[in-house]
Design a protein around this motif. Sequence first.
Motif, PDB file in Angstrom:
ATOM      1  N   ALA A  94      52.324  50.444  35.174  1.00 54.65           N
ATOM      2  CA  ALA A  94      53.547  49.269  34.979  1.00 54.65           C
ATOM      3  C   ALA A  94      53.250  48.920  33.464  1.00 54.65           C
ATOM      4  O   ALA A  94      54.255  48.596  32.803  1.00 54.65           O
ATOM      5  CB  ALA A  94      53.257  48.045  35.888  1.00 54.65           C
ATOM      6  N   THR A  95      52.004  48.571  33.056  1.00 50.57           N
ATOM      7  CA  THR A  95      51.631  48.228  31.810  1.00 50.57           C
ATOM      8  C   THR A  95      52.040  49.083  30.916  1.00 50.57           C
ATOM      9  O   THR A  95      52.832  48.998  29.604  1.00 50.57           O
ATOM     10  CB  THR A  95      50.010  47.791  31.667  1.00 50.57           C
ATOM     11  N   ALA A  96      51.661  50.545  31.021  1.00 46.60           N
ATOM     12  CA  ALA A  96      52.113  51.488  30.170  1.00 46.60           C
ATOM     13  C   ALA A  96      53.708  51.805  30.128  1.00 46.60           C
ATOM     14  O   ALA A  96      54.156  51.821  28.790  1.00 46.60           O
ATOM     15  CB  ALA A  96      51.553  52.924  30.655  1.00 46.60           C
ATOM     16  N   GLU A  97      54.448  51.507  31.153  1.00 44.34           N
ATOM     17  CA  GLU A  97      55.858  51.658  30.989  1.00 44.34           C
ATOM     18  C   GLU A  97      56.327  50.455  30.110  1.00 44.34           C
ATOM     19  O   GLU A  97      57.335  50.671  29.444  1.00 44.34           O
ATOM     20  CB  GLU A  97      56.409  51.664  32.427  1.00 44.34           C
ATOM     21  N   MET A  98      55.945  49.136  30.423  1.00 45.30           N
ATOM     22  CA  MET A  98      56.078  48.108  29.830  1.00 45.30           C
ATOM     23  C   MET A  98      55.858  48.038  28.153  1.00 45.30           C
ATOM     24  O   MET A  98      56.855  47.856  27.368  1.00 45.30           O
ATOM     25  CB  MET A  98      55.552  46.776  30.237  1.00 45.30           C
ATOM     26  N   LEU A  99      54.714  48.509  27.787  1.00 45.40           N
ATOM     27  CA  LEU A  99      54.324  48.673  26.711  1.00 45.40           C
ATOM     28  C   LEU A  99      55.151  49.678  25.763  1.00 45.40           C
ATOM     29  O   LEU A  99      55.570  49.577  24.523  1.00 45.40           O
ATOM     30  CB  LEU A  99      52.962  48.848  26.235  1.00 45.40           C
ATOM     31  N   ALA A 100      55.326  50.883  26.506  1.00 49.97           N
ATOM     32  CA  ALA A 100      56.217  51.878  25.643  1.00 49.97           C
ATOM     33  C   ALA A 100      57.661  51.523  25.461  1.00 49.97           C
ATOM     34  O   ALA A 100      58.105  51.496  24.385  1.00 49.97           O
ATOM     35  CB  ALA A 100      56.198  53.098  26.622  1.00 49.97           C
ATOM     36  N   GLU A 101      58.274  50.750  26.496  1.00 49.89           N
ATOM     37  CA  GLU A 101      59.647  50.129  26.284  1.00 49.89           C
ATOM     38  C   GLU A 101      59.505  49.055  25.089  1.00 49.89           C
ATOM     39  O   GLU A 101      60.475  49.120  24.165  1.00 49.89           O
ATOM     40  CB  GLU A 101      60.065  49.666  27.784  1.00 49.89           C
ATOM     41  N   TRP A 102      58.508  48.163  25.096  1.00 51.83           N
ATOM     42  CA  TRP A 102      58.423  47.042  24.148  1.00 51.83           C
ATOM     43  C   TRP A 102      58.644  48.017  22.769  1.00 51.83           C
ATOM     44  O   TRP A 102      59.263  47.563  21.813  1.00 51.83           O
ATOM     45  CB  TRP A 102      57.270  46.398  24.032  1.00 51.83           C
ATOM     46  N   ALA A 103      57.472  49.000  22.538  1.00 51.20           N
ATOM     47  CA  ALA A 103      57.363  49.646  21.234  1.00 51.20           C
ATOM     48  C   ALA A 103      58.750  50.288  20.946  1.00 51.20           C
ATOM     49  O   ALA A 103      58.953  50.395  19.732  1.00 51.20           O
ATOM     50  CB  ALA A 103      56.302  50.402  21.248  1.00 51.20           C
ATOM     51  N   LEU A 104      59.270  51.153  21.631  1.00 57.09           N
ATOM     52  CA  LEU A 104      60.537  51.663  21.587  1.00 57.09           C
ATOM     53  C   LEU A 104      61.791  50.857  21.321  1.00 57.09           C
ATOM     54  O   LEU A 104      62.536  51.008  20.254  1.00 57.09           O
ATOM     55  CB  LEU A 104      60.995  52.808  22.733  1.00 57.09           C
TER      56      LEU A 104
ATOM     57  N   GLU B 270      54.221  59.250  26.159  1.00 60.40           N
ATOM     58  CA  GLU B 270      52.639  59.368  25.869  1.00 60.40           C
ATOM     59  C   GLU B 270      52.482  59.472  24.229  1.00 60.40           C
ATOM     60  O   GLU B 270      51.365  59.130  23.915  1.00 60.40           O
ATOM     61  CB  GLU B 270      52.466  60.791  26.633  1.00 60.40           C
ATOM     62  N   ASN B 271      53.351  59.843  23.537  1.00 61.94           N
ATOM     63  CA  ASN B 271      53.442  59.817  22.174  1.00 61.94           C
ATOM     64  C   ASN B 271      53.168  58.323  21.691  1.00 61.94           C
ATOM     65  O   ASN B 271      52.378  57.994  20.929  1.00 61.94           O
ATOM     66  CB  ASN B 271      54.547  60.239  21.365  1.00 61.94           C
ATOM     67  N   VAL B 272      54.220  57.328  22.472  1.00 69.00           N
ATOM     68  CA  VAL B 272      54.003  56.046  21.966  1.00 69.00           C
ATOM     69  C   VAL B 272      52.821  55.552  22.553  1.00 69.00           C
ATOM     70  O   VAL B 272      51.953  54.531  21.621  1.00 69.00           O
ATOM     71  CB  VAL B 272      55.157  55.353  22.499  1.00 69.00           C
ATOM     72  N   LEU B 273      51.964  55.813  23.469  1.00 70.62           N
ATOM     73  CA  LEU B 273      50.928  55.124  24.070  1.00 70.62           C
ATOM     74  C   LEU B 273      49.540  56.046  23.497  1.00 70.62           C
ATOM     75  O   LEU B 273      48.559  55.492  23.793  1.00 70.62           O
ATOM     76  CB  LEU B 273      51.173  55.286  25.514  1.00 70.62           C
ATOM     77  N   SER B 274      49.639  56.887  22.809  1.00 72.83           N
ATOM     78  CA  SER B 274      48.600  57.862  22.440  1.00 72.83           C
ATOM     79  C   SER B 274      47.538  56.858  21.690  1.00 72.83           C
ATOM     80  O   SER B 274      46.433  57.067  21.999  1.00 72.83           O
ATOM     81  CB  SER B 274      48.929  59.075  21.596  1.00 72.83           C
ATOM     82  N   GLY B 275      47.883  56.202  20.619  1.00 73.61           N
ATOM     83  CA  GLY B 275      46.853  55.155  19.792  1.00 73.61           C
ATOM     84  C   GLY B 275      46.400  54.088  20.878  1.00 73.61           C
ATOM     85  O   GLY B 275      45.129  53.775  20.712  1.00 73.61           O
ATOM     86  N   VAL B 276      47.294  53.502  21.894  1.00 75.68           N
ATOM     87  CA  VAL B 276      46.905  52.485  22.783  1.00 75.68           C
ATOM     88  C   VAL B 276      45.645  53.111  23.600  1.00 75.68           C
ATOM     89  O   VAL B 276      44.804  52.425  24.001  1.00 75.68           O
ATOM     90  CB  VAL B 276      47.952  52.090  23.607  1.00 75.68           C
ATOM     91  N   ARG B 277      46.063  54.300  23.999  1.00 77.88           N
ATOM     92  CA  ARG B 277      45.053  54.898  25.139  1.00 77.88           C
ATOM     93  C   ARG B 277      43.670  54.999  24.497  1.00 77.88           C
ATOM     94  O   ARG B 277      42.499  55.206  25.106  1.00 77.88           O
ATOM     95  CB  ARG B 277      45.753  56.157  25.783  1.00 77.88           C
ATOM     96  N   LEU B 278      43.532  55.088  23.121  1.00 76.34           N
ATOM     97  CA  LEU B 278      42.304  55.302  22.392  1.00 76.34           C
ATOM     98  C   LEU B 278      41.473  54.206  22.485  1.00 76.34           C
ATOM     99  O   LEU B 278      40.174  54.263  22.608  1.00 76.34           O
ATOM    100  CB  LEU B 278      42.359  55.680  21.143  1.00 76.34           C
ATOM    101  N   ARG B 279      42.182  53.039  22.603  1.00 77.76           N
ATOM    102  CA  ARG B 279      41.541  51.662  22.830  1.00 77.76           C
ATOM    103  C   ARG B 279      41.250  51.243  24.459  1.00 77.76           C
ATOM    104  O   ARG B 279      40.230  50.624  24.548  1.00 77.76           O
ATOM    105  CB  ARG B 279      42.272  50.752  22.039  1.00 77.76           C
TER     106      ARG B 279
ATOM    107  N   GLY C 295      67.309  52.767  23.324  1.00 79.08           N
ATOM    108  CA  GLY C 295      68.699  53.139  23.768  1.00 79.08           C
ATOM    109  C   GLY C 295      69.062  54.669  23.810  1.00 79.08           C
ATOM    110  O   GLY C 295      69.587  55.313  24.462  1.00 79.08           O
ATOM    111  N   GLU C 296      68.331  55.289  22.956  1.00 80.10           N
ATOM    112  CA  GLU C 296      68.737  56.794  22.638  1.00 80.10           C
ATOM    113  C   GLU C 296      67.496  57.579  23.439  1.00 80.10           C
ATOM    114  O   GLU C 296      67.991  58.804  23.792  1.00 80.10           O
ATOM    115  CB  GLU C 296      68.407  57.177  21.066  1.00 80.10           C
ATOM    116  N   VAL C 297      66.505  57.085  23.921  1.00 75.77           N
ATOM    117  CA  VAL C 297      65.366  57.971  24.575  1.00 75.77           C
ATOM    118  C   VAL C 297      65.126  57.322  26.028  1.00 75.77           C
ATOM    119  O   VAL C 297      64.475  58.122  26.958  1.00 75.77           O
ATOM    120  CB  VAL C 297      64.288  58.027  23.898  1.00 75.77           C
ATOM    121  N   LYS C 298      65.619  56.353  26.591  1.00 70.07           N
ATOM    122  CA  LYS C 298      65.293  55.564  27.875  1.00 70.07           C
ATOM    123  C   LYS C 298      65.458  56.642  29.027  1.00 70.07           C
ATOM    124  O   LYS C 298      64.646  56.514  29.973  1.00 70.07           O
ATOM    125  CB  LYS C 298      66.101  54.149  27.881  1.00 70.07           C
ATOM    126  N   ASP C 299      66.476  57.349  28.993  1.00 67.04           N
ATOM    127  CA  ASP C 299      66.606  58.484  30.101  1.00 67.04           C
ATOM    128  C   ASP C 299      65.806  59.763  29.972  1.00 67.04           C
ATOM    129  O   ASP C 299      66.034  60.640  30.843  1.00 67.04           O
ATOM    130  CB  ASP C 299      67.899  58.683  30.133  1.00 67.04           C
TER     131      ASP C 299
END
Length: 267
Positions: free
Chosen positions: A128-138, A112-121, A145-149
Amino acid sequence: MTTATAVIAASQVDIANFSASYGSTTAIDDVSLTIPASSVTAFIGPSGCGKSTLLRSINRLHETLPDTSSTGSIRLGGTDVYGTGIDPVVVRQRIGMVFQRPNPFPAMSIQENVLSGVRLRHHRLSKATAEMLAEWALRSADLWGEVKDRLGKPGGGLSGGQQQRLCIARAIAVQPDVLLMDEPCSALDPVSTVAIEDLIAQLRREYTVVIVTHNMQQAQRVSDQAAFFNTAGAGLPGRLVEYAPTERLFSEPAEQATADYVAGRFG
């Protein structure tokens, strides 16, 4: 006879005769320079010479402080970001910012940290979109690799270096054109600093990066061009002294003040 028309890249930043003030104090005066697209530009110079003020002015964060003003222009892809009718919120979406100290939302999950700015828009994102976008940004921030789990764990539980990369992931999740970094490694240990510098080298392929740093070796390692700022004395405005390809600015500076600074003779 034909006339060639210059094509301005969407992420090129053109600063012309720009000055910024806090009340009656001018922090930076009459700066003009072009920051090329898809490159890393370093702002260097002693404390108090207006580097961070200029950086914050590029995405209009300077004006969020009380009693501030500015003159001149800053153009992104040919459009004046201070122009009439330009929404500063949109400017900050196109020009992201990473601060000196990592500032993730501590109680919010990593994802949700990653997506916080996106959710404002986009108030509604499918799972599915949220998970895909978060993975792409990370992945883009070299953190996946360090946080996926533990994407559901609080962002505040990460190490300092990981938190800074999380903030970078948050900044690029909105897909900006430009990424501003204000001393992004000053609060980090040497290992984390190397990780951030390696990341900057990767990010330059996709973004225009501008970094403020007091570390001369870091400026030489990460930047393509460097701008040296200085002031004539306490309370006097900062000014751009020299702007050149980084290798040339450090090895063959045109100005004596630049030569003195990069050699550690003052500042």
